[in-house]
Design a protein around this motif. Structure first.
Motif, PDB file in Angstrom:
ATOM      1  N   ILE A 131      57.622  54.280  22.122  1.00 22.22           N
ATOM      2  CA  ILE A 131      56.379  55.011  21.892  1.00 22.22           C
ATOM      3  C   ILE A 131      55.317  54.418  22.803  1.00 22.22           C
ATOM      4  CG2 ILE A 131      54.658  55.757  20.209  1.00 22.22           C
ATOM      5  CD1 ILE A 131      56.633  55.023  18.003  1.00 22.22           C
ATOM      6  N   VAL A 132      54.555  55.282  23.455  1.00 22.87           N
ATOM      7  CA  VAL A 132      53.414  54.853  24.257  1.00 22.87           C
ATOM      8  C   VAL A 132      52.165  55.404  23.595  1.00 22.87           C
ATOM      9  CG1 VAL A 132      52.252  54.978  26.477  1.00 22.87           C
ATOM     10  CG2 VAL A 132      54.737  54.724  26.396  1.00 22.87           C
ATOM     11  N   PHE A 133      51.283  54.532  23.134  1.00 18.39           N
ATOM     12  CA  PHE A 133      50.042  54.947  22.505  1.00 18.39           C
ATOM     13  C   PHE A 133      48.925  55.033  23.545  1.00 18.39           C
ATOM     14  CE2 PHE A 133      52.388  53.046  18.939  1.00 18.39           C
ATOM     15  CZ  PHE A 133      52.271  54.061  17.993  1.00 18.39           C
ATOM     16  N   GLY A 134      47.854  55.747  23.184  1.00 18.50           N
ATOM     17  CA  GLY A 134      46.706  55.865  24.072  1.00 18.50           C
ATOM     18  C   GLY A 134      46.946  56.712  25.295  1.00 18.50           C
ATOM     19  N   ARG A 135      47.889  57.655  25.210  1.00 19.88           N
ATOM     20  CA  ARG A 135      48.208  58.535  26.340  1.00 19.88           C
ATOM     21  C   ARG A 135      47.997  59.973  25.894  1.00 19.88           C
ATOM     22  NH1 ARG A 135      51.559  57.669  30.851  1.00 19.88           N
ATOM     23  NH2 ARG A 135      51.071  55.479  30.524  1.00 19.88           N
ATOM     24  N   ASP A 143      59.020  73.589  36.427  1.00 23.31           N
ATOM     25  CA  ASP A 143      59.810  74.147  37.518  1.00 23.31           C
ATOM     26  C   ASP A 143      61.247  74.250  37.039  1.00 23.31           C
ATOM     27  OD1 ASP A 143      61.099  71.550  37.952  1.00 23.31           O
ATOM     28  OD2 ASP A 143      59.242  70.962  38.967  1.00 23.31           O
ATOM     29  N   ALA A 144      62.145  74.599  37.938  1.00 24.04           N
ATOM     30  CA  ALA A 144      63.530  74.839  37.537  1.00 24.04           C
ATOM     31  C   ALA A 144      64.243  73.584  37.086  1.00 24.04           C
ATOM     32  CB  ALA A 144      64.299  75.480  38.700  1.00 24.04           C
ATOM     33  N   GLN A 145      63.763  72.420  37.467  1.00 22.95           N
ATOM     34  CA  GLN A 145      64.439  71.170  37.134  1.00 22.95           C
ATOM     35  C   GLN A 145      63.823  70.428  35.955  1.00 22.95           C
ATOM     36  OE1 GLN A 145      63.839  71.952  40.589  1.00 22.95           O
ATOM     37  NE2 GLN A 145      65.921  72.783  40.404  1.00 22.95           N
ATOM     38  N   GLY A 146      62.544  70.655  35.669  1.00 23.04           N
ATOM     39  CA  GLY A 146      61.922  69.884  34.609  1.00 23.04           C
ATOM     40  C   GLY A 146      60.483  70.266  34.366  1.00 23.04           C
ATOM     41  N   VAL A 147      59.778  69.399  33.655  1.00 20.34           N
ATOM     42  CA  VAL A 147      58.390  69.634  33.293  1.00 20.34           C
ATOM     43  C   VAL A 147      57.593  68.368  33.579  1.00 20.34           C
ATOM     44  CG1 VAL A 147      58.898  69.005  30.884  1.00 20.34           C
ATOM     45  CG2 VAL A 147      56.826  70.281  31.411  1.00 20.34           C
ATOM     46  N   THR A 148      56.394  68.536  34.094  1.00 16.12           N
ATOM     47  CA  THR A 148      55.480  67.431  34.339  1.00 16.12           C
ATOM     48  C   THR A 148      54.286  67.577  33.417  1.00 16.12           C
ATOM     49  OG1 THR A 148      56.139  67.276  36.666  1.00 16.12           O
ATOM     50  CG2 THR A 148      54.060  66.242  36.033  1.00 16.12           C
ATOM     51  N   LEU A 149      54.039  66.566  32.612  1.00 17.07           N
ATOM     52  CA  LEU A 149      52.889  66.562  31.726  1.00 17.07           C
ATOM     53  C   LEU A 149      51.753  65.797  32.386  1.00 17.07           C
ATOM     54  CD1 LEU A 149      54.547  65.873  28.252  1.00 17.07           C
ATOM     55  CD2 LEU A 149      54.095  68.062  29.369  1.00 17.07           C
ATOM     56  N   ARG A 150      50.572  66.403  32.428  1.00 15.29           N
ATOM     57  CA  ARG A 150      49.392  65.757  32.988  1.00 15.29           C
ATOM     58  C   ARG A 150      48.600  65.093  31.866  1.00 15.29           C
ATOM     59  NH1 ARG A 150      46.085  69.185  34.093  1.00 15.29           N
ATOM     60  NH2 ARG A 150      47.144  71.176  33.696  1.00 15.29           N
ATOM     61  N   CYS A 151      48.170  63.872  32.107  1.00 19.15           N
ATOM     62  CA  CYS A 151      47.461  63.095  31.100  1.00 19.15           C
ATOM     63  C   CYS A 151      45.987  62.965  31.461  1.00 19.15           C
ATOM     64  CB  CYS A 151      48.097  61.710  30.961  1.00 19.15           C
ATOM     65  SG  CYS A 151      49.838  61.777  30.494  1.00 19.15           S
ATOM     66  N   ALA A 152      45.166  62.696  30.445  1.00 19.46           N
ATOM     67  CA  ALA A 152      43.731  62.623  30.636  1.00 19.46           C
ATOM     68  C   ALA A 152      43.325  61.515  31.598  1.00 19.46           C
ATOM     69  CB  ALA A 152      43.049  62.417  29.284  1.00 19.46           C
ATOM     70  N   GLY A 154      44.745  60.841  34.322  1.00 21.77           N
ATOM     71  CA  GLY A 154      45.160  61.209  35.669  1.00 21.77           C
ATOM     72  C   GLY A 154      46.610  60.959  35.983  1.00 21.77           C
ATOM     73  N   SER A 155      47.314  60.307  35.075  1.00 25.09           N
ATOM     74  CA  SER A 155      48.721  60.024  35.309  1.00 25.09           C
ATOM     75  C   SER A 155      49.570  61.242  34.962  1.00 25.09           C
ATOM     76  CB  SER A 155      49.171  58.823  34.482  1.00 25.09           C
ATOM     77  OG  SER A 155      49.065  59.103  33.093  1.00 25.09           O
ATOM     78  N   GLY A 156      50.824  61.191  35.373  1.00 18.53           N
ATOM     79  CA  GLY A 156      51.764  62.253  35.068  1.00 18.53           C
ATOM     80  C   GLY A 156      53.051  61.704  34.499  1.00 18.53           C
ATOM     81  N   LEU A 157      53.696  62.489  33.669  1.00 15.92           N
ATOM     82  CA  LEU A 157      54.978  62.119  33.084  1.00 15.92           C
ATOM     83  C   LEU A 157      55.962  63.246  33.358  1.00 15.92           C
ATOM     84  CD1 LEU A 157      53.610  60.938  29.623  1.00 15.92           C
ATOM     85  CD2 LEU A 157      54.481  59.441  31.431  1.00 15.92           C
ATOM     86  N   ARG A 158      57.170  62.877  33.732  1.00 12.51           N
ATOM     87  CA  ARG A 158      58.154  63.862  34.153  1.00 12.51           C
ATOM     88  C   ARG A 158      59.407  63.768  33.276  1.00 12.51           C
ATOM     89  NH1 ARG A 158      58.835  68.618  37.013  1.00 12.51           N
ATOM     90  NH2 ARG A 158      60.798  68.631  38.164  1.00 12.51           N
ATOM     91  N   ALA A 159      59.927  64.930  32.876  1.00 12.64           N
ATOM     92  CA  ALA A 159      61.137  64.960  32.058  1.00 12.64           C
ATOM     93  C   ALA A 159      61.855  66.280  32.269  1.00 12.64           C
ATOM     94  CB  ALA A 159      60.793  64.787  30.584  1.00 12.64           C
ATOM     95  N   ARG A 160      63.083  66.353  31.798  1.00 16.55           N
ATOM     96  CA  ARG A 160      63.829  67.606  31.863  1.00 16.55           C
ATOM     97  C   ARG A 160      63.313  68.600  30.817  1.00 16.55           C
ATOM     98  NH1 ARG A 160      70.143  66.142  32.076  1.00 16.55           N
ATOM     99  NH2 ARG A 160      70.271  68.418  32.243  1.00 16.55           N
ATOM    100  N   TYR A 161      62.912  68.085  29.651  1.00 25.39           N
ATOM    101  CA  TYR A 161      62.347  68.923  28.597  1.00 25.39           C
ATOM    102  C   TYR A 161      61.203  68.164  27.935  1.00 25.39           C
ATOM    103  CZ  TYR A 161      66.635  71.666  29.042  1.00 25.39           C
ATOM    104  OH  TYR A 161      67.665  72.424  29.525  1.00 25.39           O
TER     105      TYR A 161
END
Length: 473
Positions: A131-135, A143-152, A154-161
């Motif tokens: 678990i990562v808190f404060g994000r 896109d066809a391979q995955g999803v990128t979540l944008r965080c407040a 400015g960072s990004g997180l990438r996953a298949r789902y």
């Protein structure tokens, strides 16, 4: 990819899903906007079906140790006890588990939500989950391979789902453009708080009917396993509810025989207006909606947290099978197919309980009768179906000295049949079917529902292949 699955929200939904994925060896990360777990008791009632889920996930002993049964209600007036008020039907009054029955948990078990989350977090971390808190997640790109979540930040997180489990005000749901359709169940605002009180026994759920100009009730429920009471108080429509500690004390003094100073501590307080709403979709590409992000309930009847846990339980095994390459991606479509109709039905039930049209009881609010008979995954192939059919919850039983729920426990499939058919994959467990199920063979899914039934083993292999159970996970 940063991970296979990103779970947004460390509430009961996100933690349950994290546990289910972790025990399947799926790389998943739970991200939470707050700096810690939710601190309140809000969802304090665990229904019998949720107790069965927690048994499978390995947290039942901790849940039983942390909680207790619901007390009998006590009506007060002018500082005098008027008499008892049964909050639940008689079949729910006991609440304690009785091993070996078809429904081993017979009523709601009270555990404050903050404690349930602590238990789930400990189990998740025991299994290697993170678990990562404060994000704070504020956007999503797919896109066809995955999803990128944008965080407040400015960072990004990438996953298949990704899974939106970030509550009724879900930022991820809004970022996806998924709407919610609903109604106000009650326009009167309600204060809920966790308090410590002196001079009040913990043997009853204390109820103070409306009196005075504000016309609102007060209820003080002792929270099992703690020294706290959960306070609920309703106010007239359009009231701006003050949730400060002093205001909470004033409410208690105004609506009961207790003095403000009898409230020795206010540990948490919040205000809400009961409403019911359902997301228009439970899936948007590679992102799934679960829990309050998908459906918002009145707290009456204790359905919200329980429905949310079962969303996660339904989705976990399906994500695991697809990510392992054992099932077609289309299996994930059955999450919305199965869970959205259930959520819609439970929303209606919560609203009727809130309005006094339906009484709480195992048959109504225990969630044991919910199932998926209309699902495309329910294959009922017997000539004469019996009492347990494809799509139904698989009841507990003891057969030849073996308890079925002990056999079901774990992330595997189970075939209930007199003998092990040739060619059945080694990881699919086999046990005799109890007479209470009727005749035939029964294939039980990892989430404890019957997926396939047959008079013989014909068609079983094809069904297993389509659901990702033909190969070892």
């Amino acid at each position: 990819m940063d991970t296979d699955v990103l779970i947004v929200g460390a509430g009961p939904t996100g933690l349950t899903l994290g546990i289910d994925l972790a025990r399947r060896g799926v790389a998943a990360l739970v991200v939470e906007r707050a700096d810690g777990l939710f601190p309140g008791s809000r969802g304090k009632g665990l229904q019998p079906r949720t107790m069965e889920v927690f048994d499978d996930l390995g947290v039942l002993d901790a849940v039983l140790a942390a909680g207790g049964t619901y007390p009998v209600g006590m009506i007060w007036q002018d500082g005098r006890r008027l008499g008892e008020h049964r909050m639940f039907d008689a079949d729910e009054a006991e609440g304690a588990p009785a091993q070996g029955a078809g429904a081993p948990y017979t009523g709601p078990w009270m555990v404050p939500q903050w404690r349930t989350q602590e238990i789930l977090r400990a189990r998740l971390e025991e299994l290697g989950g993170r678990i990562v808190f404060g994000r704070e997640v504020v956007g999503a790109e797919q896109d066809a391979q995955g999803v990128t979540l944008r965080c407040a930040d400015g960072s990004g997180l990438r996953a298949r789902y990704a899974v939106a489990a970030d509550g009724g005000r879900s930022a991820l749901r809004r970022a996806l453009g998924v709407g919610m359709t609903g109604e106000t169940v009650d326009p009167k605002p309600t204060l809920v708080a966790d308090v410590r009180i002196s001079g009040l026994d913990r043997d009853n759920w204390h109820i103070f009917p409306p009196r005075g100009e504000d016309g609102g009730f007060l209820a003080l429920c002792p929270l099992a396993g703690t020294e706290d009471f959960q306070l609920t108080a309703q106010f007239p429509e359009d009231t701006v509810v003050d949730v400060s500690a002093d205001a909470v004390r004033e409410v208690v003094a105004a609506r009961s025989h207790l003095a403000a100073e009898d409230v020795t501590e206010v540990r948490w307080a919040s205000e809400f207006r009961p409403r019911a709403a359902l997301a228009d979709r439970f899936r948007a590409g590679r992102v799934f909606l679960a829990g309050d992000a998908a459906h918002i309930h009145s707290p009456a009847g204790g359905q919200g947290l329980n429905t949310s846990v079962q969303d996660a339980y339904n989705l976990g095994w399906k994500l695991g099978a697809v990510l392992a390459g054992d099932a077609p991606e289309a299996l994930l479509d059955t999450y919305e197919e199965e869970r959205r109709p259930v959520a819609a039905g439970v929303l209606g039930l919560s609203t009727r309980v809130h309005r006094g049209e339906v009484r709480r009881g195992t048959a109504t609010t225990g969630q044991l009768g919910l199932g998926y008979r209309e699902s495309s995954l329910a294959a009922e192939t017997r000539t004469t179906p019996g009492p347990v059919r494809a799509g139904d919850r698989a009841p507990d039983a003891v057969v030849d000295g073996v308890r079925l729920f002990d056999t079901f426990r774990g992330p595997h499939w189970t075939l209930l049949a007199p003998h092990r058919p040739a060619g059945l994959p080694e990881h699919v467990r086999q046990a005799p079917a109890p007479a209470s199920y009727g005749t035939g063979l029964f294939l039980v899914r990892p989430d404890g529902y019957v997926g396939w039934t047959g008079d013989t083993g014909e068609g079983l292999a094809e069904y297993l292949a389509g659901c990702g159970a033909a190969r070892t996970p």
